[in-house]
Design a protein around this motif. Structure first.
Motif, short mmCIF file in Angstrom:
data_model
loop_
_atom_site.label_atom_id
_atom_site.label_comp_id
_atom_site.label_asym_id
_atom_site.label_seq_id
_atom_site.Cartn_x
_atom_site.Cartn_y
_atom_site.Cartn_z
N LYS A 192 0.81 -1.22 0.00
CA LYS A 192 0.00 0.00 0.00
C LYS A 192 0.85 1.28 0.00
O LYS A 192 0.32 2.37 -0.21
CB LYS A 192 -0.94 0.00 1.20
CG LYS A 192 -2.02 -1.08 1.12
CD LYS A 192 -2.98 -0.99 2.30
CE LYS A 192 -4.06 -2.05 2.20
NZ LYS A 192 -5.03 -1.97 3.34
N LEU A 193 2.15 1.14 0.23
CA LEU A 193 3.02 2.31 0.25
C LEU A 193 3.40 2.72 -1.17
O LEU A 193 3.55 1.87 -2.06
CB LEU A 193 4.29 2.01 1.03
CG LEU A 193 4.14 1.74 2.53
CD1 LEU A 193 5.50 1.40 3.14
CD2 LEU A 193 3.53 2.94 3.24
N ASP A 194 3.59 4.03 -1.37
CA ASP A 194 4.15 4.48 -2.64
C ASP A 194 5.65 4.21 -2.64
O ASP A 194 6.21 3.70 -1.65
CB ASP A 194 3.82 5.95 -2.90
CG ASP A 194 4.42 6.90 -1.86
OD1 ASP A 194 5.28 6.47 -1.06
OD2 ASP A 194 4.03 8.07 -1.86
N LEU A 195 6.33 4.52 -3.75
CA LEU A 195 7.74 4.17 -3.85
C LEU A 195 8.57 4.83 -2.75
O LEU A 195 9.38 4.16 -2.09
CB LEU A 195 8.30 4.56 -5.23
CG LEU A 195 9.80 4.31 -5.42
CD1 LEU A 195 10.14 2.84 -5.23
CD2 LEU A 195 10.26 4.80 -6.78
N MET A 196 8.38 6.12 -2.55
CA MET A 196 9.19 6.80 -1.53
C MET A 196 8.89 6.25 -0.14
O MET A 196 9.78 6.13 0.70
CB MET A 196 8.95 8.31 -1.58
CG MET A 196 9.40 8.97 -2.89
SD MET A 196 11.12 8.59 -3.34
CE MET A 196 12.00 9.39 -2.01
N GLY A 197 7.64 5.87 0.10
CA GLY A 197 7.29 5.27 1.38
C GLY A 197 7.95 3.91 1.55
O GLY A 197 8.41 3.56 2.64
N ALA A 198 7.98 3.12 0.47
CA ALA A 198 8.61 1.81 0.53
C ALA A 198 10.12 1.93 0.77
O ALA A 198 10.70 1.18 1.56
CB ALA A 198 8.33 1.03 -0.74
N LEU A 199 10.76 2.87 0.08
CA LEU A 199 12.18 3.10 0.29
C LEU A 199 12.46 3.52 1.73
O LEU A 199 13.42 3.06 2.36
CB LEU A 199 12.71 4.16 -0.69
CG LEU A 199 12.67 3.81 -2.18
CD1 LEU A 199 13.16 5.00 -3.00
CD2 LEU A 199 13.52 2.58 -2.49
N ALA A 200 11.61 4.39 2.25
CA ALA A 200 11.79 4.86 3.62
C ALA A 200 11.59 3.73 4.63
O ALA A 200 12.32 3.62 5.63
CB ALA A 200 10.82 6.00 3.92
N GLN A 201 10.62 2.87 4.39
CA GLN A 201 10.36 1.74 5.29
C GLN A 201 11.54 0.78 5.30
O GLN A 201 12.00 0.35 6.37
CB GLN A 201 9.09 1.01 4.87
CG GLN A 201 8.76 -0.21 5.70
CD GLN A 201 8.55 0.13 7.17
OE1 GLN A 201 7.98 1.16 7.52
NE2 GLN A 201 9.01 -0.76 8.05
N ARG A 202 12.04 0.43 4.11
CA ARG A 202 13.17 -0.49 4.06
C ARG A 202 14.42 0.16 4.66
O ARG A 202 15.23 -0.52 5.30
CB ARG A 202 13.42 -0.95 2.62
CG ARG A 202 14.58 -1.91 2.42
CD ARG A 202 14.60 -3.10 3.39
NE ARG A 202 13.44 -3.94 3.39
CZ ARG A 202 13.30 -5.03 2.65
NH1 ARG A 202 14.27 -5.40 1.82
NH2 ARG A 202 12.21 -5.76 2.75
#
Length: 341
Positions: free
Chosen positions: A73-83
């Protein structure tokens, strides 16, 4: 970065005064990465082409196969930030290396799922990624490395001179690499169906100087060391750093010169095309005088334009660079032999 001017014929490489190459820093969406995108929009047809970041992040949002598992459900920047948070919280080197490998596999899948076509002709331009969903080895490697850097992973790109089958080329390919936290390296090549590849010859800074080398692979395709071609010395992965930012920027301009319509690789060639190749290659050499491929090919283009004295100078410079780096491909050998007559 200060660089001394290269001499004319017979110059000494000891006189080269540019600083030792540092690993390129170009995290995704950073000013350095954006400059590479802006170069593309300036140097290739871009009228009506939407901004790269907008397009790429929208492509991620609508491509289920590209998503980070567990965070769809995360956008790309959100996914990068989570990882990035997960990586920062993983202190054990072995555990972090495992997570870095998982991250590399995700980005390999992400790039292949969002930029669908491989194109030697135009895939190095960010504009053609947007307009035609095209990519090439340099663009995909810089994109993967840039996203890894954004997540705090030590990563970059190497030139490839010998592929996984042992077939040699004149620096004919680019692959991304991760400098894993446990001291190993690993190649990530989005030109291949599986993420972790085994190209047998790389070109990169080793102990502060560009060299041709052969990786030594483990059974899991990670790299435990490198054999330097000219000295036969074996070095650990921490002695090898990714290509500098200036070198990568130079390589984008090299491909523009190589693939200019009517230019260096075209058939038939035209005066206008060769002039375009010359312009792009001069910019390539300006960004990285240490780039042997750009230097040598500029000499060949000048030769085809009838600028023979200057052509001889650049062919000789290119040959001497290859020689100092530990391997001379056949093309530069032949061109230098002809120029020396």
């Amino acid at each position: 970065m200060k660089r001394a001017l290269l001499g004319l014929l017979g110059f000494s490489l000891l006189s080269l005064a540019w600083a030792q190459p540092q690993a390129g820093a170009y995290a995704y969406r950073s000013p350095a990465f954006t400059a590479l995108v802006q170069d593309s929009y300036r140097e290739s047809p871009s009228q009506g082409v939407q901004p790269f970041y907008n397009w790429f992040e929208a492509a991620y949002a609508k491509t289920p196969k590209a998503k980070l598992e567990g965070y769809e459900k995360l956008d790309l920047m959100g996914a990068l930030a989570q990882r990035k948070k997960e990586l920062a919280a993983t202190k054990d080197p072995a555990a972090r290396a495992k997570l870095e490998l998982d991250t590399g596999a995700w980005l390999h899948r992400l790039v292949k799922a969002t930029i669908l076509k491989f194109s030697l002709e135009r895939g190095f331009e960010f504009t053609y990624a947007v307009a035609n969903s095209e990519r090439q080895c340099l663009l995909q490697s810089v994109l993967i490395a840039g996203m890894l850097q954004e997540m705090g992973v030590e990563a970059g790109a190497y030139m490839v001179w010998k592929n996984n089958k042992g077939e040699v080329s004149n620096l004919g390919h680019v692959t991304a690499i991760i400098k894993l936290s446990d001291g190993r390296d690993v190649e990530i090549d989005a030109s291949e169906p599986t993420p972790f590849f085994t190209h047998q010859g790389i070109f990169a800074p080793i102990n502060g100087a560009y060299k041709f080398a052969e990786p030594v692979f483990n059974e899991d395709n990670t790299i435990s060391g490198y054999k330097v071609m000219d000295s036969g010395q074996s070095v650990k992965p921490d002695a090898v750093t990714p290509l500098s930012y200036d070198y990568l920027r130079s390589q984008f301009y090299y491909y523009r010169g190589e693939r200019a319509p009517g230019g260096f690789l075209a058939a038939p060639k035209t005066p206008e095309g060769l002039a375009a190749s010359e312009r792009f290659l001069r910019q390539s050499v300006k960004y990285a005088p240490e780039n042997p491929l750009a230097t040598y090919v500029l000499g060949v283009v000048l030769q085809r334009e009838g600028k023979l004295d200057e052509a001889k100078t650049y062919i000789t410079k290119g040959y001497k660079l290859y020689e100092s780096y530990g391997y001379i491909p056949d093309g530069p050998k032949d061109a230098f032999a002809m120029a020396s007559r």
